[in-house]
Design a protein around this motif. Structure first.
Motif, PDB file in Angstrom:
ATOM      1  N   GLU A   1       0.847  -1.207   0.000  1.00 51.96           N
ATOM      2  CA  GLU A   1       0.000   0.000   0.000  1.00 51.96           C
ATOM      3  C   GLU A   1       0.878   1.252   0.000  1.00 51.96           C
ATOM      4  N   ALA A   2       1.856   1.287   0.900  1.00 50.71           N
ATOM      5  CA  ALA A   2       2.758   2.445   0.959  1.00 50.71           C
ATOM      6  C   ALA A   2       3.559   2.562  -0.330  1.00 50.71           C
ATOM      7  N   HIS A   3       3.984   1.435  -0.830  1.00 50.92           N
ATOM      8  CA  HIS A   3       4.791   1.389  -2.049  1.00 50.92           C
ATOM      9  C   HIS A   3       4.033   2.046  -3.202  1.00 50.92           C
TER      10      HIS A   3
ATOM     11  N   LYS B   1       1.565   4.101  -2.970  1.00 52.78           N
ATOM     12  CA  LYS B   1       1.331   5.526  -2.696  1.00 52.78           C
ATOM     13  C   LYS B   1       2.545   6.335  -3.185  1.00 52.78           C
ATOM     14  N   TYR B   2       3.748   5.878  -2.882  1.00 54.52           N
ATOM     15  CA  TYR B   2       4.956   6.587  -3.331  1.00 54.52           C
ATOM     16  C   TYR B   2       5.067   6.553  -4.859  1.00 54.52           C
ATOM     17  N   TYR B   3       4.722   5.427  -5.407  1.00 53.64           N
ATOM     18  CA  TYR B   3       4.762   5.265  -6.886  1.00 53.64           C
ATOM     19  C   TYR B   3       3.830   6.288  -7.521  1.00 53.64           C
ATOM     20  N   SER B   4       2.645   6.419  -6.963  1.00 52.12           N
ATOM     21  CA  SER B   4       1.656   7.368  -7.488  1.00 52.12           C
ATOM     22  C   SER B   4       2.185   8.796  -7.402  1.00 52.12           C
ATOM     23  N   GLN B   5       2.867   9.127  -6.326  1.00 54.30           N
ATOM     24  CA  GLN B   5       3.429  10.470  -6.177  1.00 54.30           C
ATOM     25  C   GLN B   5       4.527  10.713  -7.203  1.00 54.30           C
TER      26      GLN B   5
ATOM     27  N   LYS C   1      -2.100  -4.060  -7.384  1.00 53.57           N
ATOM     28  CA  LYS C   1      -2.289  -2.686  -6.891  1.00 53.57           C
ATOM     29  C   LYS C   1      -1.724  -1.676  -7.890  1.00 53.57           C
TER      30      LYS C   1
ATOM     31  N   MET D   1      -3.746   1.376  -9.670  1.00 56.96           N
ATOM     32  CA  MET D   1      -3.239   2.750  -9.677  1.00 56.96           C
ATOM     33  C   MET D   1      -3.170   3.286 -11.112  1.00 56.96           C
TER      34      MET D   1
ATOM     35  N   LYS E   1      -5.097   6.614 -12.563  1.00 55.22           N
ATOM     36  CA  LYS E   1      -4.369   7.789 -13.041  1.00 55.22           C
ATOM     37  C   LYS E   1      -4.291   7.875 -14.572  1.00 55.22           C
TER      38      LYS E   1
END
Lengths: 155, 312
Positions: B194-196, B198-202, B246, B250, B254
């Motif tokens: 999940e965190a991974h 999120k960073y990828y999306s940023q 995931k 994403m 996007k």
């Protein structure tokens, strides 16, 4: 008799000087043969051949016109440190500078390998790097002692 | 007795052979020196054909003979040839690509002329084996999504200095029209998926801001073997597959393109094909990189967002 002995001495001296002069001449090895010898003697994973035009991408700030001859193989998989670089420069005075480029590249790989692939550190800490005339060589292999022996004899 | 006349007897002088011997010795020495040089020449490299020139000529001829992606061996060329010239055997349907890029007839290698491929050590072989031009590939060991997001200096473009990813892209392919991202293997062990993501999306947001017109292709993390040396509780096939699910979600959210490159590297058990394994159960041999390249060529999207999907 004395003249005969003097003549024989001249002959001996002449032959001796010819032999000595051939030993001090710089060797001119075929780099393809040298790397072939290393590959035959040392175990490598699958290796990729790097072109002269791509040298800057690998940390060697050299233009194609700087290089008379080159053999550069590196582990293409991306996770081992195996690499052999043999470069003959057109300008011998740049050899020490190019040697430093090889050492900088080695140190950069080691910095990453320390945490990422620690098994590879042995190849890097005992890597062979040297200069002989216009030749610069670097080897990080499974058997650096053998690579060093071949490179020392070749150059 | 008085008055005796003594006569001197002059005996003929015996000739001296020394000068002759000196001359003979010098001639012999000269012949010996010349002979040694001649023998050295016979066994020297000068008398051999220039192997490097010959090898270069063969390589040049081989490259010129190919009007297809540079794959490095005749078998791979034959595969690309059959795909590009065998278009008539496929039934295709023009479709708008939403997220998952479907299979289409192979594009030419010029499709990637202005593309940049961003990756970690798994992508190193794409440039090292000459599958893609070095200019189009940014790949180094240990790179993870946080390195990219935080602008850490991780990619060499020229020389030994490493640069942050956005600077490295500028130096390699200013204004790329396509950006391919294969990242995740180094982050999966240390991050929750999940965190991974999120960073990828940023990071994607950063890319979109800098390259608003570029098509962005995110790639599934590649499979590992059942006995990979990297397997541990935090790094398993299951976690890789969950990350990829995931990542796909994403990409949908996007408006990115998703390349399921994993499928061309996977065997029936869902693991890395053994023949592609470079030895550690994760990194690829040249044939694995060639398989990836073939996948890229046969999963393309036009600038209008459409592709000719092969109907199977």
């Amino acid at each position: 008799m004395r003249k005969f002995l003097a003549g024989m001495m001249c002959l001996v001296l002449l032959l001796a000087s010819a032999a000595c002069s051939s030993n001090t001449e710089a060797k001119n090895p075929n780099l393809s043969d040298v790397i072939g010898e290393i590959r035959a003697a040392v175990e490598f994973p699958e290796m990729a051949e790097i072109k002269v035009a791509d040298l800057p991408m690998y940390g060697y700030d050299l233009a194609p016109e700087d290089v008379a001859e080159m053999q550069f193989i590196t582990a293409g998989s991306g996770f081992t440190a195996d690499e052999v670089v043999l470069i003959k420069l057109n300008d011998e005075s740049k050899a020490e500078e190019v040697k430093k480029m090889a050492e900088t590249r080695r140190d950069g790989i080691a910095e990453t390998a320390q945490n990422y692939t620690p098994d590879e550190m042995e190849k890097l800490t005992t890597a062979v790097v040297g200069v002989k005339g216009p030749y610069v060589y670097y080897a990080a292999t499974n058997d650096n002692a053998k690579a060093k022996e071949i490179l020392t004899n070749a150059f | 007795m008085k008055g005796t006349v003594q006569r001197r007897v002059v005996r003929p002088k015996r000739p001296s052979y020394a000068p002759f011997l000196i001359l003979l010795g010098s001639i012999v020495a000269l012949i010996a020196v010349l002979a040694s040089f001649f023998l050295a020449f016979l066994f020297s490299d000068l008398s051999r054909p220039n192997v490097n020139t010959f090898a270069l000529e063969v390589d040049t001829m081989f490259q010129k003979a190919k009007d297809f992606p540079v794959l490095g061996d005749s078998a791979a060329v034959a595969v690309a040839f059959s795909q590009t010239t065998g278009n008539e055997q496929y039934e295709t349907k023009r479709v708008k690509v939403e997220t998952l890029v479907p299979k289409s007839p192979a594009a030419s290698d010029s499709y990637f002329e202005n593309a940049i491929f961003i990756g970690d050590s798994i992508s190193v072989g794409l440039r090292a084996y000459g599958v893609l031009p070095t200019q189009n590939v940014l790949a180094e060991q240990s790179v993870n999504i946080l390195n990219l997001l935080n602008g850490d200096p991780v990619y060499r473009t020229t020389g030994s200095e490493k640069k942050p990813v956005l600077q490295a892209i500028d130096e390699r392919i200013p204004n790329p029209d396509k950006i391919y991202i294969l990242i995740g293997a180094n982050g999966i062990p240390g991050l929750s998926n999940e965190a991974h993501i999120k960073y990828y999306s940023q990071f994607i947001d950063q890319l979109k801001q800098k390259y608003p017109d570029a098509m962005i292709f995110v790639e599934s993390v590649t499979p590992i073997t059942a006995t990979s040396k990297y397997i541990r509780d935090s790094f398993t096939t299951e976690k890789i597959n969950d990350f990829n699910d995931k990542l796909y979600a994403m990409a949908q959210e996007k408006g990115l393109y998703y390349l399921n490159v994993q499928e061309v590297l996977m065997d029936d058990t869902g693991h890395l094909i053994a023949d592609y394994d470079a030895g550690d159960g994760m990194h690829l041999k040249s044939n694995g990189h060639k398989a990836m390249y073939e996948y890229y060529l046969t999963h393309t999207v036009g600038p209008d967002g459409y592709t000719d999907k092969i109907v199977e």
